[in-house]
Design an enzyme around this catalytic site. Structure first.
Site, PDB file in Angstrom:
ATOM      1  N   LEU A  38      39.722  43.786  46.287  1.00 55.55           N
ATOM      2  CA  LEU A  38      41.036  44.388  46.515  1.00 55.55           C
ATOM      3  C   LEU A  38      41.288  45.540  45.532  1.00 55.55           C
ATOM      4  O   LEU A  38      41.087  45.377  44.331  1.00 55.55           O
ATOM      5  CB  LEU A  38      42.102  43.302  46.343  1.00 55.55           C
ATOM      6  CG  LEU A  38      43.537  43.633  46.730  1.00 55.55           C
ATOM      7  CD1 LEU A  38      43.664  43.847  48.234  1.00 55.55           C
ATOM      8  CD2 LEU A  38      44.466  42.505  46.296  1.00 55.55           C
ATOM      9  N   SER A 105      35.399  39.227  44.500  1.00 53.26           N
ATOM     10  CA  SER A 105      36.821  38.999  44.723  1.00 53.26           C
ATOM     11  C   SER A 105      37.127  38.882  46.224  1.00 53.26           C
ATOM     12  O   SER A 105      36.435  38.145  46.930  1.00 53.26           O
ATOM     13  CB  SER A 105      37.607  40.134  44.054  1.00 53.26           C
ATOM     14  OG  SER A 105      38.956  39.794  43.940  1.00 53.26           O
ATOM     15  N   GLN A 106      38.110  39.634  46.721  1.00 48.25           N
ATOM     16  CA  GLN A 106      38.435  39.576  48.152  1.00 48.25           C
ATOM     17  C   GLN A 106      37.193  39.818  49.019  1.00 48.25           C
ATOM     18  O   GLN A 106      37.087  39.304  50.130  1.00 48.25           O
ATOM     19  CB  GLN A 106      39.511  40.617  48.462  1.00 48.25           C
ATOM     20  CG  GLN A 106      39.901  40.706  49.916  1.00 48.25           C
ATOM     21  CD  GLN A 106      40.982  41.745  50.164  1.00 48.25           C
ATOM     22  OE1 GLN A 106      42.156  41.457  50.002  1.00 48.25           O
ATOM     23  NE2 GLN A 106      40.606  42.950  50.533  1.00 48.25           N
ATOM     24  N   ASP A 222      39.839  33.949  34.247  1.00 44.27           N
ATOM     25  CA  ASP A 222      39.856  35.023  35.242  1.00 44.27           C
ATOM     26  C   ASP A 222      41.200  35.762  35.272  1.00 44.27           C
ATOM     27  O   ASP A 222      41.248  36.980  35.283  1.00 44.27           O
ATOM     28  CB  ASP A 222      39.545  34.422  36.616  1.00 44.27           C
ATOM     29  CG  ASP A 222      39.521  35.451  37.702  1.00 44.27           C
ATOM     30  OD1 ASP A 222      38.441  36.010  37.959  1.00 44.27           O
ATOM     31  OD2 ASP A 222      40.580  35.724  38.297  1.00 44.27           O
ATOM     32  N   HIS A 277      39.234  38.948  35.264  1.00 41.69           N
ATOM     33  CA  HIS A 277      38.885  39.225  36.660  1.00 41.69           C
ATOM     34  C   HIS A 277      38.187  40.569  36.857  1.00 41.69           C
ATOM     35  O   HIS A 277      37.223  40.666  37.596  1.00 41.69           O
ATOM     36  CB  HIS A 277      40.125  39.142  37.550  1.00 41.69           C
ATOM     37  CG  HIS A 277      39.792  39.184  39.000  1.00 41.69           C
ATOM     38  ND1 HIS A 277      39.078  38.182  39.625  1.00 41.69           N
ATOM     39  CD2 HIS A 277      40.010  40.121  39.950  1.00 41.69           C
ATOM     40  CE1 HIS A 277      38.896  38.503  40.895  1.00 41.69           C
ATOM     41  NE2 HIS A 277      39.449  39.677  41.127  1.00 41.69           N
TER      42      HIS A 277
END
Ligand SMILES: *[C@@H]1O[C@H](CO)[C@@H](O)[C@H](O)[C@H]1NC(C)=O
Ligand SMILES: *[C@@H]1O[C@H](CO)[C@@H](O)[C@H](O)[C@H]1NC(C)=O
Ligand SMILES: *[C@@H]1O[C@H](CO)[C@@H](O)[C@H](O)[C@H]1NC(C)=O
Ligand SMILES: *[C@@H]1O[C@H](CO)[C@@H](O)[C@H](O)[C@H]1NC(C)=O
Ligand SMILES: *[C@@H]1O[C@H](CO)[C@@H](O)[C@H](O)[C@H]1NC(C)=O
Ligand SMILES: *[C@@H]1O[C@H](CO)[C@@H](O)[C@H](O)[C@H]1NC(C)=O
Length: 296
Positions: A38, A105-106, A222, A277
């Site tokens: 993202l 991630s996404q 994260d 993250h």
């Protein structure tokens, strides 16, 4: 030369791999495909590409440059279709050797979509780098920026609507206090998990199980993925207590193949502390400890 050094059958066999290496120095390294997260773009992978190039020189790395930055908020099935078009030819070029898929991630959810919907994919190893694999339920900076007027406890009012589901983040919003609404309204994660019956469930499971190996990387510091255990297929129950992968209903009922894959011994889980993250793809220790050895 041949007269001075008579070839026996066994020395010939010893020579074959060496000769093959001379022909093609990259032989043995499967192509690697990278899918971003993202608000990211392919630019976020510069360090990772360097690490791979250093340890596995000659690896053909494809960083897919699609749905960058704000476009990463588009609905996830749409992104799956776009990435599928870009990635399918790379898979075909690789032939029976297959490819590795590393998704951040996404992007990990997009890759799960690819694995379930491409019937002849040849992904050898899927590496999920801090992905909200079982969804997200937490106040993060992203949320405050996107939906300043909603707290996490109220976001379901927006996310579990038709309009809400046109936002990628709502596609994997998993409110444990409104599980029924999630099941009914989630256009992406609920069907992907086969938590809601879909006509293609059987095919999707079969496609997913073409995978040889799945590597799940995440960690407690994260700061974005919430609960962070979602990166390992864990998630909150109705009391916001984290329930680990093996205790999840989707695992126990093997709705999309997770249990089968695990029973095959095909899942490796890494829990790495002290990585924020935004640092997962740029931390060389993470690369060395959790990624390098799978990219052969
Ligand atoms: C990979 O490393 C080689 C030198 O070992 C260098 O010439 C090449 O530009 C590098 N490629 C990338 C994408 O970093
Ligand atoms: C790397 O992979 C891409 C996509 O399959 C292909 O077009 C390209 O020719 C490959 N490059 C090399 C040097 O093999
Ligand atoms: C679902 O299955 C139908 C019929 O087999 C097929 O035409 C369609 O493309 C599939 N959809 C997805 C998203 O896999
Ligand atoms: C979910 O859908 C079912 C069947 O359409 C319906 O009976 C149920 O009331 C819905 N639940 C919620 C919370 O919307
Ligand atoms: C959640 O907490 C309530 C009240 O303590 C309890 O009755 C319920 O069984 C708990 N649910 C789960 C899934 O543990
Ligand atoms: C990189 O990861 C290690 C854990 O493997 C951690 O201790 C270190 O703080 C991380 N460094 C950065 C800059 O994130």
């Amino acid at each position: 030369m041949a007269a001075a050094c008579p070839l026996t059958l066994s020395t010939l066999f010893c020579l074959v791999p060496i000769l093959m290496c001379l022909v093609d120095p990259t032989l043995g390294y499967k192509p690697v495909i990278l899918v971003h997260g993202l608000f990211d773009s392919s630019a976020n992978f510069v360090h990772l590409v360097e690490y791979i190039n250093n340890t596995h020189p000659g690896t053909n790395i494809s960083v897919i440059d699609l749905f960058d930055h704000k476009a990463s908020l588009q609905p996830l099935w749409k992104q799956v279709m776009g990435f599928s078009e870009a990635i399918y030819p790379i898979m075909q070029n690789a032939g029976s050797d297959g490819v590795h898929l590393l998704c951040y991630s996404q992007g990990g959810l997009i890759c799960r979509g690819l694995l379930e919907t491409i019937p002849d994919h040849n992904v050898d190893t899927f590496i999920s780098l801090s992905s909200p694999l079982m969804g997200q339920y937490g106040d993060t900076d992203y949320l405050r920026y996107l939906f300043p007027t909603y707290m996490k406890a109220n976001l379901y009012r927006f996310c579990y609507t038709q309009i809400g589901q046109t936002w990628s983040i709502c596609n994997f919003w998993n409110d444990p206090h409104h599980h029924d609404m999630y099941i009914n309204s989630s256009d992406f994660l609920a069907p992907l998990n086969s938590e809601r019956p879909e006509p293609n469930t059987t095919d999707w499971k079969k496609n997913f199980l073409r995978l040889r190996k799945m590597v799940l990387i995440g960690g407690p510091n994260d700061g974005v993925i919430t609960p962070w255990e979602s990166s390992h297929f864990g998630f909150y129950d109705e009391n916001e207590t984290v329930v680990e992968m093996q205790e999840q209903q989707v695992y126990q009922e093997d709705t999309f193949g997770l249990r089968t894959l695990d029973k095959r011994g095909a899942i490796t889980v890494y829990s790495v502390p002290d990585v924020m993250h935004t640092m997962w793809h740029s931390n060389e220790t993470v690369y060395k400890q959790c990624i390098e050895k799978w990219l052969t």
